[in-house]
Design an enzyme around this catalytic site. Structure first.
Site, short mmCIF file in Angstrom:
data_model
loop_
_atom_site.label_atom_id
_atom_site.label_comp_id
_atom_site.label_asym_id
_atom_site.label_seq_id
_atom_site.Cartn_x
_atom_site.Cartn_y
_atom_site.Cartn_z
N ASP A 138 48.73 46.92 41.19
CA ASP A 138 49.74 47.70 40.46
C ASP A 138 49.11 48.64 39.46
O ASP A 138 47.96 48.48 39.08
CB ASP A 138 50.64 46.76 39.64
CG ASP A 138 51.49 45.87 40.50
OD1 ASP A 138 51.51 46.05 41.72
OD2 ASP A 138 52.14 44.97 39.92
N TYR B 193 42.51 36.11 41.73
CA TYR B 193 42.94 36.90 40.58
C TYR B 193 42.67 36.13 39.29
O TYR B 193 42.71 34.89 39.26
CB TYR B 193 44.45 37.18 40.65
CG TYR B 193 44.82 38.34 41.54
CD1 TYR B 193 44.80 39.64 41.05
CD2 TYR B 193 45.22 38.14 42.86
CE1 TYR B 193 45.15 40.71 41.86
CE2 TYR B 193 45.58 39.20 43.67
CZ TYR B 193 45.54 40.49 43.16
OH TYR B 193 45.90 41.55 43.96
#
Lengths: 244, 244
Positions: free
Chosen positions: A51, A109
Protein backbone atom coordinates in the site's frame (compact mmCIF):
# COMPACT_ATOMS: atom_id res chain seq x y z
CA UNK A 1 16.95 -13.96 -19.48
CA UNK A 2 14.75 -13.75 -16.38
CA UNK A 3 16.15 -12.00 -13.33
CA UNK A 4 14.86 -11.72 -9.77
CA UNK A 5 15.78 -8.53 -7.96
CA UNK A 6 15.60 -7.70 -4.25
CA UNK A 7 14.50 -4.13 -3.53
CA UNK A 8 14.50 -2.02 -0.37
CA UNK A 9 12.33 1.06 -0.35
CA UNK A 10 11.04 3.76 1.92
CA UNK A 11 7.36 3.98 1.05
CA UNK A 12 6.78 7.45 2.52
CA UNK A 13 6.77 9.37 -0.76
CA UNK A 14 5.05 6.79 -2.95
CA UNK A 15 1.55 5.69 -3.79
CA UNK A 16 2.65 2.10 -3.23
CA UNK A 17 4.40 -0.61 -5.18
CA UNK A 18 2.06 -0.95 -8.12
CA UNK A 19 1.61 1.32 -11.13
CA UNK A 20 -1.37 3.64 -10.88
CA UNK A 21 -2.69 6.53 -12.90
CA UNK A 22 -1.72 9.99 -11.61
CA UNK A 23 0.44 8.68 -8.77
CA UNK A 24 4.08 7.78 -8.42
CA UNK A 25 4.71 4.09 -7.78
CA UNK A 26 7.93 2.23 -7.03
CA UNK A 27 7.29 -0.23 -9.86
CA UNK A 28 7.04 2.62 -12.36
CA UNK A 29 10.34 4.17 -11.31
CA UNK A 30 12.12 0.82 -11.45
CA UNK A 31 10.67 0.08 -14.89
CA UNK A 32 11.79 3.47 -16.20
CA UNK A 33 15.35 3.13 -14.95
CA UNK A 34 15.72 -0.51 -16.01
CA UNK A 35 14.31 0.29 -19.46
CA UNK A 36 16.76 3.18 -19.81
CA UNK A 37 19.73 1.06 -18.75
CA UNK A 38 18.84 -2.01 -20.80
CA UNK A 39 17.62 -0.02 -23.83
CA UNK A 40 14.38 -2.01 -24.13
CA UNK A 41 10.92 -1.85 -22.65
CA UNK A 42 11.18 -3.60 -19.29
CA UNK A 43 8.09 -4.75 -17.42
CA UNK A 44 8.62 -5.88 -13.83
CA UNK A 45 6.45 -8.27 -11.82
CA UNK A 46 6.47 -7.81 -8.06
CA UNK A 47 5.81 -10.45 -5.41
CA UNK A 48 2.68 -8.44 -4.65
CA UNK A 49 1.53 -4.90 -3.95
CA UNK A 50 2.37 -2.83 -0.95
CA UNK A 51 0.00 0.00 0.00
CA UNK A 52 0.83 3.66 -0.18
CA UNK A 53 3.33 4.50 2.56
CA UNK A 54 4.33 0.88 3.33
CA UNK A 55 8.07 0.13 3.35
CA UNK A 56 9.94 -2.91 2.08
CA UNK A 57 13.17 -4.32 3.46
CA UNK A 58 13.18 -7.08 0.86
CA UNK A 59 10.58 -6.75 -1.87
CA UNK A 60 11.11 -9.16 -4.78
CA UNK A 61 10.36 -8.64 -8.45
CA UNK A 62 11.31 -10.32 -11.73
CA UNK A 63 11.81 -9.05 -15.26
CA UNK A 64 12.93 -10.41 -18.62
CA UNK A 65 15.63 -8.87 -20.75
CA UNK A 66 17.43 -9.66 -23.99
CA UNK A 67 20.27 -7.36 -23.01
CA UNK A 68 23.70 -8.94 -22.83
CA UNK A 69 24.70 -6.79 -19.86
CA UNK A 70 26.56 -8.59 -17.07
CA UNK A 71 23.97 -9.36 -14.41
CA UNK A 72 26.00 -8.14 -11.43
CA UNK A 73 26.34 -4.70 -13.03
CA UNK A 74 22.59 -4.06 -13.05
CA UNK A 75 22.02 -3.14 -9.36
CA UNK A 76 24.89 -0.65 -9.19
CA UNK A 77 24.01 0.96 -12.51
CA UNK A 78 20.31 1.29 -11.65
CA UNK A 79 20.99 2.48 -8.08
CA UNK A 80 22.97 5.46 -9.35
CA UNK A 81 19.84 6.51 -11.29
CA UNK A 82 17.27 5.80 -8.58
CA UNK A 83 16.04 8.26 -5.97
CA UNK A 84 17.68 7.51 -2.63
CA UNK A 85 14.51 6.02 -1.15
CA UNK A 86 14.66 3.01 -3.52
CA UNK A 87 17.59 0.60 -3.84
CA UNK A 88 18.18 -2.70 -5.63
CA UNK A 89 20.03 -4.86 -3.10
CA UNK A 90 20.54 -8.02 -5.09
CA UNK A 91 19.93 -9.87 -8.34
CA UNK A 92 19.84 -13.52 -9.36
CA UNK A 93 19.13 -15.46 -12.52
CA UNK A 94 15.89 -17.47 -12.69
CA UNK A 95 14.31 -19.98 -15.05
CA UNK A 96 11.48 -18.95 -17.36
CA UNK A 97 8.92 -20.76 -15.19
CA UNK A 98 9.79 -18.67 -12.15
CA UNK A 99 7.37 -15.84 -11.32
CA UNK A 100 7.90 -13.34 -8.49
CA UNK A 101 4.20 -13.45 -7.55
CA UNK A 102 3.10 -17.00 -8.39
CA UNK A 103 6.25 -18.77 -7.20
CA UNK A 104 6.19 -17.01 -3.82
CA UNK A 105 5.55 -19.52 -1.04
CA UNK A 106 5.46 -17.22 1.96
CA UNK A 107 5.78 -13.60 2.92
CA UNK A 108 7.00 -12.06 6.14
CA UNK A 109 5.77 -8.70 7.35
CA UNK A 110 6.99 -6.64 10.29
CA UNK A 111 4.89 -4.05 12.13
CA UNK A 112 6.48 -1.62 14.62
CA UNK A 113 4.78 0.05 17.59
CA UNK A 114 5.99 2.21 20.42
CA UNK A 115 4.05 2.44 23.66
CA UNK A 116 3.91 5.97 25.01
CA UNK A 117 1.34 8.49 26.16
CA UNK A 118 3.25 11.21 24.28
CA UNK A 119 4.00 10.81 20.59
CA UNK A 120 7.66 10.28 19.70
CA UNK A 121 9.01 12.80 17.13
CA UNK A 122 11.98 10.56 16.27
CA UNK A 123 9.90 7.42 15.67
CA UNK A 124 6.69 8.93 14.29
CA UNK A 125 7.61 8.39 10.62
CA UNK A 126 8.25 4.66 11.03
CA UNK A 127 6.18 3.39 13.95
CA UNK A 128 2.58 3.40 15.15
CA UNK A 129 1.91 4.84 18.58
CA UNK A 130 0.09 2.83 21.24
CA UNK A 131 -1.15 4.59 24.39
CA UNK A 132 -0.28 2.69 27.60
CA UNK A 133 -1.27 0.60 29.42
CA UNK A 134 -1.34 -2.35 27.03
CA UNK A 135 -1.77 -6.01 27.98
CA UNK A 136 1.01 -7.69 26.04
CA UNK A 137 0.08 -11.22 27.12
CA UNK A 138 -3.44 -11.02 25.68
CA UNK A 139 -1.98 -9.69 22.42
CA UNK A 140 0.11 -12.88 22.23
CA UNK A 141 -3.01 -14.98 22.85
CA UNK A 142 -4.76 -13.11 20.04
CA UNK A 143 -1.78 -13.79 17.79
CA UNK A 144 -1.97 -17.50 18.58
CA UNK A 145 -5.70 -17.49 17.79
CA UNK A 146 -5.08 -16.00 14.34
CA UNK A 147 -2.27 -18.43 13.51
CA UNK A 148 -3.18 -21.30 11.19
CA UNK A 149 -5.58 -21.60 8.25
CA UNK A 150 -8.60 -19.33 8.60
CA UNK A 151 -11.06 -17.32 6.57
CA UNK A 152 -9.64 -13.83 7.10
CA UNK A 153 -12.60 -12.03 5.55
CA UNK A 154 -12.98 -9.87 8.68
CA UNK A 155 -9.30 -8.96 8.42
CA UNK A 156 -9.28 -7.45 4.97
CA UNK A 157 -10.43 -4.19 3.53
CA UNK A 158 -13.92 -4.28 2.01
CA UNK A 159 -12.39 -2.54 -1.01
CA UNK A 160 -10.46 -5.67 -1.95
CA UNK A 161 -13.38 -7.42 -3.71
CA UNK A 162 -11.51 -10.74 -3.57
CA UNK A 163 -13.55 -14.00 -3.42
CA UNK A 164 -11.34 -16.46 -1.60
CA UNK A 165 -10.31 -14.98 1.72
CA UNK A 166 -8.86 -18.16 3.24
CA UNK A 167 -5.19 -17.81 4.09
CA UNK A 168 -2.67 -19.56 6.32
CA UNK A 169 -0.63 -17.65 8.85
CA UNK A 170 2.33 -19.81 9.77
CA UNK A 171 3.66 -17.61 12.54
CA UNK A 172 2.76 -14.51 14.54
CA UNK A 173 5.54 -13.33 16.82
CA UNK A 174 5.25 -10.46 19.24
CA UNK A 175 8.38 -9.11 20.87
CA UNK A 176 8.65 -6.38 23.50
CA UNK A 177 11.86 -4.33 23.74
CA UNK A 178 11.92 -1.36 26.12
CA UNK A 179 8.91 0.73 25.08
CA UNK A 180 8.60 -0.88 21.64
CA UNK A 181 6.59 -3.82 20.32
CA UNK A 182 7.48 -5.70 17.13
CA UNK A 183 4.88 -7.83 15.39
CA UNK A 184 6.18 -10.29 12.82
CA UNK A 185 3.74 -12.26 10.65
CA UNK A 186 4.60 -15.03 8.22
CA UNK A 187 1.92 -16.35 5.93
CA UNK A 188 1.23 -17.98 2.57
CA UNK A 189 -0.49 -14.83 1.34
CA UNK A 190 -2.05 -11.66 2.65
CA UNK A 191 -5.30 -9.91 1.79
CA UNK A 192 -5.67 -6.18 1.20
CA UNK A 193 -4.71 -4.32 4.42
CA UNK A 194 -4.60 -7.65 6.30
CA UNK A 195 -1.44 -7.01 8.33
CA UNK A 196 -2.52 -3.49 9.24
CA UNK A 197 -5.93 -4.81 10.37
CA UNK A 198 -4.31 -7.60 12.42
CA UNK A 199 -1.97 -5.01 13.98
CA UNK A 200 -5.01 -2.92 14.90
CA UNK A 201 -6.98 -5.90 16.23
CA UNK A 202 -4.10 -7.02 18.46
CA UNK A 203 -3.68 -3.50 19.89
CA UNK A 204 -7.44 -3.24 20.48
CA UNK A 205 -7.18 -6.59 22.32
CA UNK A 206 -4.30 -5.26 24.41
CA UNK A 207 -6.30 -2.13 25.22
CA UNK A 208 -9.43 -4.09 26.18
CA UNK A 209 -11.42 -2.62 23.30
CA UNK A 210 -11.77 -6.10 21.81
CA UNK A 211 -11.91 -9.47 23.61
CA UNK A 212 -10.53 -12.85 22.54
CA UNK A 213 -14.16 -13.78 21.96
CA UNK A 214 -14.47 -10.88 19.48
CA UNK A 215 -11.45 -12.17 17.55
CA UNK A 216 -12.98 -15.65 17.49
CA UNK A 217 -16.28 -14.16 16.28
CA UNK A 218 -14.48 -12.10 13.63
CA UNK A 219 -12.88 -15.28 12.26
CA UNK A 220 -16.19 -17.16 12.36
CA UNK A 221 -18.52 -14.48 10.99
CA UNK A 222 -16.17 -12.58 8.67
CA UNK A 223 -17.53 -9.35 10.13
CA UNK A 224 -14.94 -6.59 9.57
CA UNK A 225 -16.46 -4.52 12.40
CA UNK A 226 -15.45 -7.16 14.97
CA UNK A 227 -11.74 -6.80 14.12
CA UNK A 228 -11.06 -3.19 15.16
CA UNK A 229 -9.29 -0.48 13.23
CA UNK A 230 -6.82 -0.54 10.32
CA UNK A 231 -3.46 0.68 11.63
CA UNK A 232 -1.22 3.14 9.71
CA UNK A 233 0.89 2.15 6.71
CA UNK A 234 4.05 3.94 7.85
CA UNK A 235 4.76 1.29 10.52
CA UNK A 236 4.51 -1.68 8.13
CA UNK A 237 7.49 -3.37 6.46
CA UNK A 238 7.50 -6.16 3.89
CA UNK A 239 10.45 -8.00 5.42
CA UNK A 240 10.91 -10.93 3.08
CA UNK A 241 9.41 -13.10 0.37
CA UNK A 242 10.23 -16.79 0.46
CA UNK A 243 10.56 -18.98 -2.64
CA UNK A 244 11.37 -22.69 -2.83
CA UNK B 1 8.84 29.35 39.54
CA UNK B 2 11.64 27.60 37.67
CA UNK B 3 10.77 24.52 35.67
CA UNK B 4 12.94 21.93 33.92
CA UNK B 5 11.40 20.33 30.84
CA UNK B 6 12.46 17.23 28.92
CA UNK B 7 12.08 17.52 25.15
CA UNK B 8 12.24 15.00 22.33
CA UNK B 9 12.71 16.32 18.82
CA UNK B 10 13.40 15.22 15.30
CA UNK B 11 16.08 17.64 14.10
CA UNK B 12 15.55 17.04 10.39
CA UNK B 13 13.59 20.21 9.66
CA UNK B 14 15.40 22.58 12.02
CA UNK B 15 18.51 24.71 12.05
CA UNK B 16 19.33 23.23 15.44
CA UNK B 17 18.38 23.88 19.06
CA UNK B 18 19.49 27.46 19.46
CA UNK B 19 17.84 30.63 18.19
CA UNK B 20 19.41 32.03 15.03
CA UNK B 21 18.56 34.79 12.62
CA UNK B 22 16.69 33.67 9.48
CA UNK B 23 16.43 30.02 10.53
CA UNK B 24 13.90 27.99 12.46
CA UNK B 25 15.19 26.66 15.77
CA UNK B 26 13.59 24.34 18.30
CA UNK B 27 14.23 26.82 21.12
CA UNK B 28 12.34 29.54 19.25
CA UNK B 29 9.27 27.37 18.68
CA UNK B 30 9.16 26.27 22.32
CA UNK B 31 9.53 29.87 23.52
CA UNK B 32 6.68 31.00 21.27
CA UNK B 33 4.30 28.28 22.41
CA UNK B 34 5.19 28.59 26.10
CA UNK B 35 4.83 32.39 25.92
CA UNK B 36 1.43 32.02 24.30
CA UNK B 37 0.24 29.50 26.89
CA UNK B 38 1.61 31.31 29.93
CA UNK B 39 0.73 34.80 28.65
CA UNK B 40 4.18 36.24 29.41
CA UNK B 41 7.51 36.44 27.64
CA UNK B 42 9.20 33.09 28.27
CA UNK B 43 12.92 32.61 27.68
CA UNK B 44 14.19 29.03 27.78
CA UNK B 45 17.73 27.87 28.56
CA UNK B 46 18.81 24.59 27.04
CA UNK B 47 21.42 22.15 28.37
CA UNK B 48 23.42 23.11 25.27
CA UNK B 49 23.07 23.45 21.54
CA UNK B 50 22.50 20.69 19.07
CA UNK B 51 23.57 21.24 15.46
CA UNK B 52 21.22 21.52 12.54
CA UNK B 53 19.72 18.10 11.83
CA UNK B 54 20.73 16.51 15.15
CA UNK B 55 17.95 14.76 17.08
CA UNK B 56 17.26 14.68 20.80
CA UNK B 57 15.67 11.86 22.76
CA UNK B 58 15.97 13.81 26.00
CA UNK B 59 17.05 17.42 25.63
CA UNK B 60 16.66 19.45 28.84
CA UNK B 61 15.80 23.13 29.23
CA UNK B 62 14.60 25.41 32.04
CA UNK B 63 12.43 28.50 32.14
CA UNK B 64 10.93 30.83 34.74
CA UNK B 65 7.29 31.76 34.92
CA UNK B 66 5.03 33.75 37.22
CA UNK B 67 1.99 31.96 35.85
CA UNK B 68 -0.08 30.10 38.38
CA UNK B 69 -0.85 27.30 35.90
CA UNK B 70 -0.67 23.77 37.30
CA UNK B 71 2.73 22.38 36.31
CA UNK B 72 1.54 19.03 35.02
CA UNK B 73 -0.80 20.78 32.56
CA UNK B 74 2.03 22.49 30.70
CA UNK B 75 3.39 19.56 28.58
CA UNK B 76 -0.03 18.50 27.31
CA UNK B 77 -1.14 22.07 26.55
CA UNK B 78 2.08 22.94 24.73
CA UNK B 79 2.23 19.62 22.85
CA UNK B 80 -1.15 20.29 21.25
CA UNK B 81 0.34 23.52 19.81
CA UNK B 82 3.72 22.12 18.76
CA UNK B 83 4.56 20.66 15.35
CA UNK B 84 4.68 16.87 15.59
CA UNK B 85 8.49 16.74 15.40
CA UNK B 86 8.84 18.40 18.85
CA UNK B 87 7.32 17.08 22.08
CA UNK B 88 7.67 17.99 25.75
CA UNK B 89 7.94 14.64 27.55
CA UNK B 90 8.19 15.78 31.15
CA UNK B 91 8.39 18.70 33.56
CA UNK B 92 9.73 19.16 37.09
CA UNK B 93 10.07 22.04 39.53
CA UNK B 94 13.58 23.32 40.25
CA UNK B 95 15.18 25.79 42.68
CA UNK B 96 16.30 29.22 41.48
CA UNK B 97 19.96 28.16 41.57
CA UNK B 98 19.38 25.36 39.07
CA UNK B 99 20.44 26.04 35.47
CA UNK B 100 19.89 23.61 32.58
CA UNK B 101 23.34 24.36 31.14
CA UNK B 102 25.52 25.13 34.17
CA UNK B 103 24.07 22.47 36.46
CA UNK B 104 24.51 19.71 33.85
CA UNK B 105 27.09 17.18 35.03
CA UNK B 106 27.19 14.84 32.06
CA UNK B 107 25.68 14.34 28.66
CA UNK B 108 25.08 11.14 26.74
CA UNK B 109 25.06 11.04 22.96
CA UNK B 110 24.17 8.17 20.66
CA UNK B 111 25.42 7.80 17.09
CA UNK B 112 23.89 5.19 14.72
CA UNK B 113 25.62 3.49 11.77
CA UNK B 114 24.63 0.74 9.41
CA UNK B 115 27.26 -1.28 7.59
CA UNK B 116 26.30 -1.96 3.99
CA UNK B 117 27.72 -1.53 0.53
CA UNK B 118 24.31 -0.35 -0.69
CA UNK B 119 22.59 2.56 1.03
CA UNK B 120 19.48 1.70 3.03
CA UNK B 121 16.36 3.72 2.02
CA UNK B 122 14.59 2.90 5.28
CA UNK B 123 17.47 3.94 7.55
CA UNK B 124 19.01 6.77 5.52
CA UNK B 125 17.22 9.56 7.39
CA UNK B 126 18.45 8.43 10.81
CA UNK B 127 21.73 6.58 10.36
CA UNK B 128 25.13 7.08 8.77
CA UNK B 129 26.23 4.49 6.22
CA UNK B 130 29.54 2.65 6.58
CA UNK B 131 30.89 0.61 3.67
CA UNK B 132 32.12 -2.87 4.69
CA UNK B 133 34.48 -4.31 5.69
CA UNK B 134 34.98 -2.55 8.98
CA UNK B 135 37.28 -3.67 11.81
CA UNK B 136 35.02 -3.38 14.83
CA UNK B 137 37.71 -4.39 17.35
CA UNK B 138 40.05 -1.55 16.39
CA UNK B 139 37.12 0.87 16.68
CA UNK B 140 36.72 -0.28 20.28
CA UNK B 141 40.44 0.27 20.91
CA UNK B 142 40.11 3.77 19.50
CA UNK B 143 37.16 4.38 21.78
CA UNK B 144 39.20 3.29 24.79
CA UNK B 145 42.03 5.61 23.74
CA UNK B 146 39.66 8.60 23.65
CA UNK B 147 38.11 7.79 27.03
CA UNK B 148 39.31 9.88 29.97
CA UNK B 149 40.43 13.49 30.31
CA UNK B 150 42.08 14.81 27.13
CA UNK B 151 42.55 17.95 25.12
CA UNK B 152 40.02 17.32 22.34
CA UNK B 153 41.18 20.23 20.19
CA UNK B 154 41.65 17.89 17.20
CA UNK B 155 38.09 16.63 17.71
CA UNK B 156 36.23 19.90 17.41
CA UNK B 157 35.29 22.11 14.53
CA UNK B 158 37.73 24.98 13.90
CA UNK B 159 34.67 27.23 13.80
CA UNK B 160 34.08 26.81 17.53
CA UNK B 161 36.65 29.44 18.60
CA UNK B 162 36.60 28.05 22.14
CA UNK B 163 39.76 28.37 24.31
CA UNK B 164 39.62 25.46 26.71
CA UNK B 165 39.26 22.25 24.74
CA UNK B 166 39.94 19.84 27.62
CA UNK B 167 37.02 17.52 28.31
CA UNK B 168 36.46 14.22 30.06
CA UNK B 169 34.81 11.32 28.29
CA UNK B 170 33.59 8.91 30.95
CA UNK B 171 32.50 6.16 28.63
CA UNK B 172 32.56 5.18 24.97
CA UNK B 173 30.53 2.10 24.18
CA UNK B 174 30.36 0.44 20.80
CA UNK B 175 27.73 -2.19 20.17
CA UNK B 176 27.23 -4.28 17.06
CA UNK B 177 23.73 -5.63 16.26
CA UNK B 178 23.21 -7.39 12.94
CA UNK B 179 24.44 -4.87 10.34
CA UNK B 180 24.22 -1.90 12.70
CA UNK B 181 26.73 -0.22 15.02
CA UNK B 182 25.70 1.98 17.95
CA UNK B 183 28.20 4.39 19.48
CA UNK B 184 27.30 5.78 22.89
CA UNK B 185 29.43 8.52 24.45
CA UNK B 186 29.08 9.94 27.95
CA UNK B 187 31.12 13.00 28.90
CA UNK B 188 31.22 16.07 31.11
CA UNK B 189 30.89 18.33 28.09
CA UNK B 190 31.24 18.26 24.34
CA UNK B 191 32.91 20.67 21.92
CA UNK B 192 31.37 21.84 18.67
CA UNK B 193 30.89 18.81 16.36
CA UNK B 194 32.88 16.64 18.79
CA UNK B 195 30.68 13.53 18.71
CA UNK B 196 30.35 13.66 14.91
CA UNK B 197 34.14 13.97 14.59
CA UNK B 198 34.71 11.07 17.02
CA UNK B 199 32.18 9.01 15.03
CA UNK B 200 34.12 9.78 11.85
CA UNK B 201 37.50 9.07 13.45
CA UNK B 202 36.36 5.67 14.75
CA UNK B 203 34.98 4.69 11.34
CA UNK B 204 38.21 5.84 9.64
CA UNK B 205 40.06 3.64 12.16
CA UNK B 206 37.83 0.70 11.34
CA UNK B 207 38.40 1.26 7.64
CA UNK B 208 42.20 1.52 8.03
CA UNK B 209 42.21 5.16 6.88
CA UNK B 210 43.51 6.15 10.31
CA UNK B 211 45.70 4.18 12.73
CA UNK B 212 45.65 4.10 16.53
CA UNK B 213 48.90 6.06 16.29
CA UNK B 214 47.03 8.80 14.35
CA UNK B 215 44.42 9.04 17.11
CA UNK B 216 47.19 9.30 19.71
CA UNK B 217 48.86 12.01 17.62
CA UNK B 218 45.56 13.84 17.19
CA UNK B 219 45.13 13.95 20.98
CA UNK B 220 48.73 15.06 21.49
CA UNK B 221 49.06 17.66 18.72
CA UNK B 222 45.47 18.94 18.53
CA UNK B 223 45.71 18.65 14.73
CA UNK B 224 42.16 18.38 13.35
CA UNK B 225 43.48 16.81 10.13
CA UNK B 226 44.67 13.73 12.05
CA UNK B 227 41.16 12.91 13.25
CA UNK B 228 39.36 12.16 9.98
CA UNK B 229 36.05 13.47 8.72
CA UNK B 230 33.01 14.96 10.50
CA UNK B 231 30.15 12.49 10.16
CA UNK B 232 26.55 13.55 9.33
CA UNK B 233 24.18 15.17 11.83
CA UNK B 234 21.18 13.01 10.97
CA UNK B 235 22.67 9.96 12.77
CA UNK B 236 23.33 11.81 16.04
CA UNK B 237 21.01 11.79 19.06
CA UNK B 238 21.33 13.70 22.33
CA UNK B 239 20.22 10.80 24.51
CA UNK B 240 20.30 12.31 28.00
CA UNK B 241 21.57 15.11 30.23
CA UNK B 242 22.51 14.19 33.77
CA UNK B 243 22.15 16.52 36.77
CA UNK B 244 23.00 15.88 40.41
Amino acid sequence: MRYLITIEYNGKNYSGWQNQKNALSIQQILEEKLSFLLKEDIKIYGSGRTDSGVHAVNQKAHFDTNSGIQMHKIPLAVNTMLPKDIRIKGIEKKDKDFHALYSAKRKIYLYKFYVSRISSPIRDDYYAQVIPPIDFEIMKKGGAMLTGEHDFKAFCSARSGIKNTVRTIHRIELEQKNDEIFLEIEGNGFLYNMVRIIAGALVFLGKGKLSLEDIKQALETGDRKKAGKTFPARALYLKDVIYD
